[in-house]
Write a protein that holds these residues in place. Structure first.
Motif, PDB file in Angstrom:
ATOM      1  N   HIS A  43      40.720  40.979  52.640  1.00 32.03           N
ATOM      2  CA  HIS A  43      41.359  39.774  52.109  1.00 32.03           C
ATOM      3  C   HIS A  43      42.695  40.110  51.447  1.00 32.03           C
ATOM      4  CE1 HIS A  43      41.527  36.463  48.932  1.00 32.03           C
ATOM      5  NE2 HIS A  43      41.583  35.807  50.066  1.00 32.03           N
ATOM      6  N   GLU A  70      44.105  40.665  56.630  1.00 35.97           N
ATOM      7  CA  GLU A  70      44.469  39.258  56.554  1.00 35.97           C
ATOM      8  C   GLU A  70      45.835  39.025  55.937  1.00 35.97           C
ATOM      9  OE1 GLU A  70      43.533  36.895  53.390  1.00 35.97           O
ATOM     10  OE2 GLU A  70      43.435  35.028  54.512  1.00 35.97           O
ATOM     11  N   ASP A  72      48.403  36.254  54.873  1.00 34.53           N
ATOM     12  CA  ASP A  72      48.742  34.840  54.726  1.00 34.53           C
ATOM     13  C   ASP A  72      50.218  34.725  55.071  1.00 34.53           C
ATOM     14  OD1 ASP A  72      46.212  34.126  53.771  1.00 34.53           O
ATOM     15  OD2 ASP A  72      46.754  34.619  51.712  1.00 34.53           O
ATOM     16  N   GLU A 176      46.755  33.654  58.344  1.00 34.57           N
ATOM     17  CA  GLU A 176      46.534  32.277  57.894  1.00 34.57           C
ATOM     18  C   GLU A 176      47.868  31.548  57.820  1.00 34.57           C
ATOM     19  OE1 GLU A 176      44.621  31.721  54.057  1.00 34.57           O
ATOM     20  OE2 GLU A 176      45.138  29.585  54.062  1.00 34.57           O
ATOM     21  N   LYS A 178      49.884  29.160  56.040  1.00 36.67           N
ATOM     22  CA  LYS A 178      49.804  28.562  54.709  1.00 36.67           C
ATOM     23  C   LYS A 178      50.623  27.270  54.663  1.00 36.67           C
ATOM     24  CE  LYS A 178      47.851  30.224  51.809  1.00 36.67           C
ATOM     25  NZ  LYS A 178      46.426  30.511  51.411  1.00 36.67           N
ATOM     26  N   GLN A 213      43.748  31.178  61.226  1.00 35.68           N
ATOM     27  CA  GLN A 213      42.992  30.342  60.286  1.00 35.68           C
ATOM     28  C   GLN A 213      43.931  29.401  59.552  1.00 35.68           C
ATOM     29  OE1 GLN A 213      41.940  32.449  56.696  1.00 35.68           O
ATOM     30  NE2 GLN A 213      43.275  34.176  57.195  1.00 35.68           N
TER      31      GLN A 213
HETATM   32 CA    CA Z   1      44.140  33.653  53.025  1.00 34.46          CA
END
Ligand code: CA
Ligand code: CA
Length: 396
Positions: A43, A70, A72, A176, A178, A213
């Motif tokens: 993460h 991961e 972002d 991800e 955002k 994601q």
């Molecule tokens: Ca995230």
């Protein structure tokens, strides 16, 4: 070097079409959707040890055994994708200490909330590269502040490839998007930029080592029309109702912001009902719910309705709540062919429910046994160690 039994079996199964390759009588199956071991996702890199979203953090997560890292993603003024948790870079960089950028301080609306600070959207990549990362949580190690650059998506992808070669494993990248609506409002739409960069690396297929994601829905639906990469619908919430174990909702964590914009009134919770999951299954490969959607946490209350300070530290909070009966979310999602990747697992006692008694492995084991397909961890080393325990438990 002698091969361990699972490795030997995997080697045999790779070359022969053996009926027994689903596992021997002694090997209990994983409860995951694909029957493979659950994924450990680093993460924001190795957020428990190093500042979020730095190459150093991602490298550490890989060294600790993470299967995926991961990043972002937010966009710079000149449309480059960089790894940051928010467009607002005030808390995660040293920008507020840079006199040359003092005039860049401003107020912007992010998902309907006015935020004051410095925003990646107002900086070129060259300017971003002069900044250094800061650990945003005050109770975590601050000694690495000011040392590490803000990486671009390409640098993260390069690192995953290079480190994967070093450790002899394919390292997945789990970007991800955002605040997609915010980026669209600022003419910096993320999705096509993201897919173009991933295509440079050959990441276009369902089995590419990339999963995308988002908490919003419209951008995932758009991505579905443009890529075969796996997509995960994240499901957020605001807080806990320790009396009922329910997730509570308040803006901006009440629903996907594109729903708010579209005038929709359903809450995030509607996404994890069987009907909500069936809707997600139309465009995504999985669901990424916050942990309490799977294992609710409840406090104990006295006759006057006051929550008890179970650990006796004088404060009443999450660490005084205990995990309660799991929901059917994992099974409901699996029935629809959806993977379940949940978040976020953290080692600190104050971030663990009371019944885990300070042992983060106990929490991981509970979720592994429930069949989650992957989990996001700030401490990939602990997650991997817990997974080893789970493997042993299954006789593997
Ligand atoms: Ca995230
Ligand atoms: Ca307490």
């Amino acid at each position: 070097m002698s091969l361990s039994r699972p490795t030997l079996l995997a080697a045999l199964c790779g070359s022969l079409a053996l009926a027994a390759c689903g596992g021997s009588d002694n090997d209990r199956p994983f409860a995951t959707l694909d029957g493979k071991q659950p994924l450990v996702i680093g993460h924001r890199g190795a957020a428990g040890y190093l500042p979020d979203h730095t190459l150093e953090g991602y490298r550490k997560a890989i060294a600790m055994g993470a299967d995926f890292i991961e990043p972002d993603l937010v966009a710079t003024k000149d449309g480059e994708l960089i790894a940051r948790h928010e467009p607002n870079i005030t808390a995660t960089t040293d920008v507020s200490t840079r006199p040359e950028f003092a005039a860049r301080k401003t107020t912007r609306m992010v998902d309907g909330v006015a935020e004051t600070g410095w925003f990646a959207t107002d900086f070129t990549l060259a300017e971003i590269k002069t900044l250094r990362a800061i650990q945003p949580l005050s109770d975590r190690d601050q000694s690495f502040n000011g040392q590490y650059q803000i990486p671009t998506l390409r640098e993260v992808l390069d690192l995953a490839k290079a480190e994967g070669t070093k450790v002899g494993r394919t390292i997945g990248v789990y970007p991800e998007t955002k605040h997609p609506t915010y980026h669209e409002d600022n003419n910096l739409k993320l999705e096509d930029r993201l897919l173009a960069i991933l295509a440079e690396y050959g990441y276009t297929k369902k089995d590419s080592p990339v999963i995308l994601q988002s908490f919003e829905t419209a951008n995932l639906k758009y991505l579905r029309t443009r890529t075969n990469l796996r997509l995960i619908q994240l499901v957020d919430g605001d807080d806990y109702d320790f009396k009922t174990g329910a997730v509570t909702f308040a803006a901006p964590f009440d629903r996907p912001y594109d729903w708010t914009r579209a005038g929709r009134t359903e809450l995030f919770g509607s996404m994890v009902t069987p009907a909500g999951l069936a809707e997600i299954a139309k465009y995504a490969d999985g669901v990424g719910p916050w942990k309490p959607y799977i294992v609710p946490v409840k406090g104990s209350f006295d006759a006057s309705g006051k929550m008890q300070d179970v650990n006796g530290d004088g404060a009443v909070n999450y660490a005084d709540a205990s995990s309660s009966t799991p929901t059917t979310l994992v099974a409901d999602a699996h029935k629809l062919g959806l993977m379940v990747h949940t978040w976020t697992f953290r080692n600190e006692a104050k971030r663990l429910a009371a019944d885990y008694k300070g042992d983060p492995k106990a929490e991981y084991l509970q979720f592994f046994r429930l069949g989650v397909d992957g989990l996001f961890s700030d401490f990939s080393d602990t997650a991997v160690a817990a997974r080893q325990t789970y493997l042993k438990e299954l006789g593997r």
